[in-house]
Design an enzyme around this catalytic site. Structure first.
Site, PDB file in Angstrom:
ATOM      1  N   LYS A  11      45.833 -12.635  26.708  1.00  0.00           N
ATOM      2  CA  LYS A  11      45.762 -14.060  27.050  1.00  0.00           C
ATOM      3  C   LYS A  11      46.973 -14.837  26.534  1.00  0.00           C
ATOM      4  O   LYS A  11      47.568 -15.609  27.273  1.00  0.00           O
ATOM      5  CB  LYS A  11      44.485 -14.694  26.460  1.00  0.00           C
ATOM      6  N   ARG A  22      34.793 -20.434  24.746  1.00  0.00           N
ATOM      7  CA  ARG A  22      34.423 -19.094  24.309  1.00  0.00           C
ATOM      8  C   ARG A  22      32.916 -18.901  24.260  1.00  0.00           C
ATOM      9  O   ARG A  22      32.451 -17.805  23.951  1.00  0.00           O
ATOM     10  CB  ARG A  22      34.983 -18.864  22.908  1.00  0.00           C
ATOM     11  N   ARG A  52      47.870 -10.283  11.672  1.00  0.00           N
ATOM     12  CA  ARG A  52      46.790 -11.248  11.527  1.00  0.00           C
ATOM     13  C   ARG A  52      45.686 -10.653  10.665  1.00  0.00           C
ATOM     14  O   ARG A  52      45.336  -9.502  10.815  1.00  0.00           O
ATOM     15  CB  ARG A  52      46.217 -11.610  12.912  1.00  0.00           C
ATOM     16  N   ARG A  57      34.722  -9.368  16.231  1.00  0.00           N
ATOM     17  CA  ARG A  57      35.266 -10.181  17.328  1.00  0.00           C
ATOM     18  C   ARG A  57      34.857  -9.608  18.692  1.00  0.00           C
ATOM     19  O   ARG A  57      34.551 -10.366  19.618  1.00  0.00           O
ATOM     20  CB  ARG A  57      36.786 -10.281  17.199  1.00  0.00           C
TER      21      ARG A  57
HETATM   22  P1  AMP Z   1      42.310 -16.130  18.940  1.00  0.00           P
HETATM   23  O1  AMP Z   1      43.662 -16.385  18.386  1.00  0.00           O
HETATM   24  O2  AMP Z   1      42.087 -16.770  20.280  1.00  0.00           O
HETATM   25  O3  AMP Z   1      41.938 -14.670  18.920  1.00  0.00           O
HETATM   26  O4  AMP Z   1      41.277 -16.859  17.967  1.00  0.00           O
HETATM   27  C1  AMP Z   1      41.184 -16.468  16.619  1.00  0.00           C
HETATM   28  C2  AMP Z   1      39.913 -16.978  15.987  1.00  0.00           C
HETATM   29  O5  AMP Z   1      39.884 -18.409  16.058  1.00  0.00           O
HETATM   30  C3  AMP Z   1      38.635 -16.545  16.656  1.00  0.00           C
HETATM   31  O6  AMP Z   1      38.225 -15.263  16.227  1.00  0.00           O
HETATM   32  C4  AMP Z   1      37.683 -17.637  16.190  1.00  0.00           C
HETATM   33  O7  AMP Z   1      37.331 -17.469  14.837  1.00  0.00           O
HETATM   34  C5  AMP Z   1      38.558 -18.865  16.267  1.00  0.00           C
HETATM   35  N1  AMP Z   1      38.491 -19.511  17.595  1.00  0.00           N
HETATM   36  C6  AMP Z   1      39.506 -19.732  18.451  1.00  0.00           C
HETATM   37  N2  AMP Z   1      39.081 -20.351  19.565  1.00  0.00           N
HETATM   38  C7  AMP Z   1      37.750 -20.514  19.412  1.00  0.00           C
HETATM   39  C8  AMP Z   1      36.721 -21.080  20.221  1.00  0.00           C
HETATM   40  N3  AMP Z   1      36.982 -21.601  21.428  1.00  0.00           N
HETATM   41  N4  AMP Z   1      35.459 -21.075  19.734  1.00  0.00           N
HETATM   42  C9  AMP Z   1      35.169 -20.576  18.528  1.00  0.00           C
HETATM   43  N5  AMP Z   1      36.083 -20.020  17.725  1.00  0.00           N
HETATM   44  C10 AMP Z   1      37.363 -19.993  18.149  1.00  0.00           C
END
Ligand code: AMP
Length: 215
Positions: free
Chosen positions: A15, A90, A162, A173
């Site tokens: 993404k 999400r 990360r 996740r």
């Molecule tokens: P990402 O970088 O998109 O993988 O997001 C990393 C982390 O941020 C996720 O595992 C969640 O803990 C949090 N996060 C990001 N976007 C959301 C969302 N829309 N709803 C809930 N948690 C989020």
């Protein structure tokens, strides 16, 4: 027409990479809620303090926090020319609330693009992922010179892993994705917005499919 896109997909589905390419190719703003939260954690803001424990463990941040964040973010002039959402919505409550927000703003979504990638490829990508702490560009150790230091080709910053890319957080996740996020496919299919593409191929191939959808 103004492009308003959602990229849907598991952690590691690409993404962020595709959203960055869309930002460059279509002059729309890449909105990564994960990046926004990571910056808030770095800056030790109230939002960062709220989100950190959830994120580190691989859990989703509560819906009310995310909805407030997105509402405040998108309600600014720079997003009027369009955007691509990477990591939001999400959960079904998030997509339902976001739908009302759009209605209020008189804005419609262009498409929801779901990147389909099998588990084996996802695990390979996530376990070898390195990110630039400055600009959030992602790399894979396979592409990097194993003898040299791992630095960002854009700004020279030393790449990091990360915290939530470790095996334990990744398992949580994936679980959250399947339970909370996968139902969004049906939600957007019902609205005629869902487009599924094979995200396991090379970056450029996937992007070509997206371009075809937007053509
Ligand atoms: P990402 O970088 O998109 O993988 O997001 C990393 C982390 O941020 C996720 O595992 C969640 O803990 C949090 N996060 C990001 N976007 C959301 C969302 N829309 N709803 C809930 N948690 C989020």
């Amino acid at each position: 027409v103004v492009l308003r896109l959602i990229l849907l997909g598991s952690p590691g589905s690409g993404k962020g990479t595709q959203a960055r390419m869309l930002q460059e190719g279509y002059q729309i703003v890449h909105v990564s809620t994960g990046d926004i939260l990571r910056r808030a954690i770095q800056a030790q803001t109230e939002l960062g303090r709220l989100a950190q424990s959830y994120m580190d463990d691989g859990n989703l941040v509560p819906d009310d926090v995310m909805l407030r964040l997105v509402k405040e973010t998108l309600d600014a002039p720079r997003y009027e020319a369009g955007y691509v959402l990477d990591g939001f919505p999400r959960t079904v409550p998030q997509s339902t609330a976001f739908e009302s927000m759009l209605l209020q703003w008189g804005a419609a979504l262009t498409a929801v693009i779901s990147l389909e990638v099998n588990r084996e490829v996802l695990i390979h990508r996530l376990s070898g992922r390195r990110v630039c702490p400055e600009c959030a560009t992602t790399y894979h150790i396979d592409q990097l010179d194993p003898s040299g230091e791992l630095r960002c080709t854009r700004d020279g910053a030393l790449l990091v892993q990360r915290k939530d890319d470790d095996a334990q957080a990744v398992a949580i996740r994936f679980d959250a994705f399947e339970r909370e996020t996968l139902p969004l496919k049906q939600f957007y299919r019902d609205r005629g917005l869902l487009r599924e593409i094979d995200g396991s191929r090379a970056t450029g191939e996937v992007f070509k499919d997206i371009q075809r959808i937007l053509a």
